[in-house]
Design a protein around this motif. Structure first.
Motif, PDB file in Angstrom:
ATOM      1  N   THR A 196       0.858  -1.186   0.000  1.00 49.43           N
ATOM      2  CA  THR A 196       0.000   0.000   0.000  1.00 49.43           C
ATOM      3  C   THR A 196       0.892   1.234   0.000  1.00 49.43           C
ATOM      4  O   THR A 196       1.998   1.212   0.554  1.00 49.43           O
TER       5      THR A 196
ATOM      6  N   GLU B 158      -4.836   6.231  -0.991  1.00 48.76           N
ATOM      7  CA  GLU B 158      -4.007   5.092  -0.614  1.00 48.76           C
ATOM      8  C   GLU B 158      -4.345   3.949  -1.563  1.00 48.76           C
ATOM      9  O   GLU B 158      -5.478   3.449  -1.567  1.00 48.76           O
TER      10      GLU B 158
ATOM     11  N   TRP C 220       0.539   5.860  -0.523  1.00 47.75           N
ATOM     12  CA  TRP C 220      -0.288   7.060  -0.709  1.00 47.75           C
ATOM     13  C   TRP C 220       0.239   7.884  -1.873  1.00 47.75           C
ATOM     14  O   TRP C 220       1.457   8.060  -2.024  1.00 47.75           O
TER      15      TRP C 220
ATOM     16  N   ASP D 184      -5.568  12.862  -1.343  1.00 44.02           N
ATOM     17  CA  ASP D 184      -4.607  11.767  -1.176  1.00 44.02           C
ATOM     18  C   ASP D 184      -5.362  10.452  -1.298  1.00 44.02           C
ATOM     19  O   ASP D 184      -6.436  10.283  -0.696  1.00 44.02           O
TER      20      ASP D 184
END
Length: 153
Positions: free
Chosen positions: A124, A145, A126, A143
Protein backbone atom coordinates in the motif's frame (compact mmCIF):
# COMPACT_ATOMS: atom_id res chain seq x y z
CA UNK A 1 -4.21 -4.40 -21.00
CA UNK A 2 -4.48 -1.29 -23.15
CA UNK A 3 -1.42 0.81 -23.89
CA UNK A 4 -1.66 3.71 -21.46
CA UNK A 5 -1.83 7.07 -23.23
CA UNK A 6 -3.86 10.25 -23.02
CA UNK A 7 -6.29 9.09 -25.73
CA UNK A 8 -6.64 5.50 -24.47
CA UNK A 9 -7.41 6.74 -20.95
CA UNK A 10 -10.05 9.17 -22.22
CA UNK A 11 -11.64 6.35 -24.26
CA UNK A 12 -11.49 4.15 -21.13
CA UNK A 13 -13.43 6.87 -19.26
CA UNK A 14 -16.17 6.88 -21.88
CA UNK A 15 -16.75 3.11 -21.68
CA UNK A 16 -15.74 2.18 -18.12
CA UNK A 17 -16.33 5.38 -16.08
CA UNK A 18 -19.10 7.15 -17.99
CA UNK A 19 -20.07 9.40 -15.08
CA UNK A 20 -16.56 10.89 -15.07
CA UNK A 21 -16.65 11.29 -18.85
CA UNK A 22 -20.07 12.99 -18.80
CA UNK A 23 -18.87 15.35 -16.05
CA UNK A 24 -15.98 16.45 -18.28
CA UNK A 25 -13.01 14.70 -16.63
CA UNK A 26 -10.17 14.39 -19.18
CA UNK A 27 -6.55 13.24 -19.09
CA UNK A 28 -4.35 15.96 -20.61
CA UNK A 29 -0.89 14.45 -20.12
CA UNK A 30 0.71 11.30 -18.73
CA UNK A 31 4.21 9.90 -18.47
CA UNK A 32 5.88 7.59 -15.97
CA UNK A 33 6.23 10.31 -13.31
CA UNK A 34 3.27 12.69 -13.77
CA UNK A 35 -0.38 12.72 -14.78
CA UNK A 36 -2.45 15.85 -15.47
CA UNK A 37 -6.26 15.69 -15.48
CA UNK A 38 -8.66 18.58 -16.05
CA UNK A 39 -12.35 19.15 -15.47
CA UNK A 40 -14.34 22.32 -16.14
CA UNK A 41 -17.08 23.57 -13.83
CA UNK A 42 -20.37 23.19 -15.72
CA UNK A 43 -24.05 22.70 -14.98
CA UNK A 44 -23.72 18.88 -15.01
CA UNK A 45 -21.03 18.84 -12.27
CA UNK A 46 -22.11 21.72 -10.03
CA UNK A 47 -23.15 21.79 -6.39
CA UNK A 48 -25.80 24.13 -4.93
CA UNK A 49 -23.08 26.71 -4.10
CA UNK A 50 -22.16 27.55 -7.71
CA UNK A 51 -18.96 25.55 -7.76
CA UNK A 52 -17.85 22.05 -8.70
CA UNK A 53 -19.26 19.17 -6.67
CA UNK A 54 -16.59 17.60 -4.46
CA UNK A 55 -17.17 14.12 -5.90
CA UNK A 56 -16.35 15.37 -9.40
CA UNK A 57 -13.08 16.76 -8.06
CA UNK A 58 -12.44 13.38 -6.43
CA UNK A 59 -13.01 11.56 -9.74
CA UNK A 60 -10.46 13.77 -11.50
CA UNK A 61 -7.95 13.57 -8.65
CA UNK A 62 -8.27 9.80 -8.34
CA UNK A 63 -7.76 9.41 -12.09
CA UNK A 64 -4.54 11.42 -11.90
CA UNK A 65 -3.18 8.93 -9.35
CA UNK A 66 -4.73 5.74 -10.69
CA UNK A 67 -3.58 6.36 -14.25
CA UNK A 68 0.00 6.48 -12.97
CA UNK A 69 -0.51 3.15 -11.19
CA UNK A 70 -1.90 1.69 -14.44
CA UNK A 71 1.06 3.16 -16.37
CA UNK A 72 3.53 1.44 -14.02
CA UNK A 73 1.62 -1.86 -14.06
CA UNK A 74 1.72 -1.83 -17.86
CA UNK A 75 5.55 -1.80 -17.78
CA UNK A 76 5.56 -5.30 -16.23
CA UNK A 77 4.50 -8.63 -17.69
CA UNK A 78 2.88 -9.64 -14.39
CA UNK A 79 -0.82 -9.50 -13.62
CA UNK A 80 -1.24 -6.94 -10.85
CA UNK A 81 -4.46 -5.82 -9.19
CA UNK A 82 -4.99 -2.30 -7.92
CA UNK A 83 -7.57 -0.88 -5.54
CA UNK A 84 -8.15 2.36 -3.64
CA UNK A 85 -7.95 1.43 0.05
CA UNK A 86 -8.40 4.88 1.56
CA UNK A 87 -8.63 8.55 0.68
CA UNK A 88 -8.39 11.97 2.32
CA UNK A 89 -9.27 15.35 0.93
CA UNK A 90 -9.21 19.01 1.84
CA UNK A 91 -10.83 21.92 0.06
CA UNK A 92 -9.42 25.43 0.28
CA UNK A 93 -11.31 27.42 -2.36
CA UNK A 94 -14.44 27.18 -4.51
CA UNK A 95 -13.73 25.16 -7.65
CA UNK A 96 -14.93 27.24 -10.60
CA UNK A 97 -13.66 27.42 -14.17
CA UNK A 98 -11.20 24.80 -15.36
CA UNK A 99 -9.58 22.82 -12.54
CA UNK A 100 -6.31 20.99 -13.18
CA UNK A 101 -5.28 18.03 -11.02
CA UNK A 102 -1.62 17.04 -11.04
CA UNK A 103 -0.05 13.97 -9.48
CA UNK A 104 3.76 13.64 -9.55
CA UNK A 105 3.97 10.33 -7.66
CA UNK A 106 4.68 7.87 -10.48
CA UNK A 107 7.93 6.81 -8.77
CA UNK A 108 6.00 5.79 -5.63
CA UNK A 109 3.75 3.53 -7.71
CA UNK A 110 6.76 2.07 -9.52
CA UNK A 111 8.53 1.21 -6.24
CA UNK A 112 5.43 -0.38 -4.70
CA UNK A 113 4.75 -2.48 -7.79
CA UNK A 114 8.37 -3.66 -7.94
CA UNK A 115 8.20 -4.58 -4.23
CA UNK A 116 4.91 -6.46 -4.73
CA UNK A 117 6.48 -8.44 -7.58
CA UNK A 118 9.69 -9.14 -5.65
CA UNK A 119 8.03 -10.11 -2.36
CA UNK A 120 4.76 -11.60 -3.56
CA UNK A 121 3.10 -9.49 -0.85
CA UNK A 122 0.53 -6.77 -1.32
CA UNK A 123 1.78 -3.20 -0.96
CA UNK A 124 0.00 0.00 0.00
CA UNK A 125 1.15 3.54 -0.69
CA UNK A 126 -0.29 7.06 -0.71
CA UNK A 127 -0.37 9.31 -3.77
CA UNK A 128 -1.25 13.03 -3.76
CA UNK A 129 -3.13 15.07 -6.35
CA UNK A 130 -3.36 18.86 -6.16
CA UNK A 131 -6.19 20.70 -7.88
CA UNK A 132 -5.64 24.28 -9.01
CA UNK A 133 -7.85 26.80 -10.79
CA UNK A 134 -6.99 28.89 -13.85
CA UNK A 135 -5.26 31.46 -11.59
CA UNK A 136 -3.06 28.60 -10.29
CA UNK A 137 -4.63 28.85 -6.83
CA UNK A 138 -5.02 25.57 -4.96
CA UNK A 139 -8.68 24.58 -4.63
CA UNK A 140 -8.27 21.05 -3.28
CA UNK A 141 -5.73 18.47 -2.25
CA UNK A 142 -6.55 14.77 -2.35
CA UNK A 143 -4.61 11.77 -1.18
CA UNK A 144 -5.39 8.21 -2.26
CA UNK A 145 -4.01 5.09 -0.61
CA UNK A 146 -3.54 2.47 -3.32
CA UNK A 147 -3.16 -1.24 -2.72
CA UNK A 148 -1.37 -3.37 -5.32
CA UNK A 149 -0.70 -7.08 -5.37
CA UNK A 150 0.32 -9.70 -7.88
CA UNK A 151 -2.39 -12.05 -9.07
CA UNK A 152 -1.84 -15.77 -9.44
CA UNK A 153 -2.35 -16.98 -13.02
Amino acid sequence: MMKISKSSLNKFLLFKLPSAFICGVRVKQIDEKECVVTVKHRWINQNPFNSMYFAVQAMAAELSTGALVMFQIQKNDKKISMLVANNKSSFSKKATGKITFVCNDGALAERAIQEAIASGEGQTFWMKSIGTNEQREKVSEMDFEWSVRTKSN
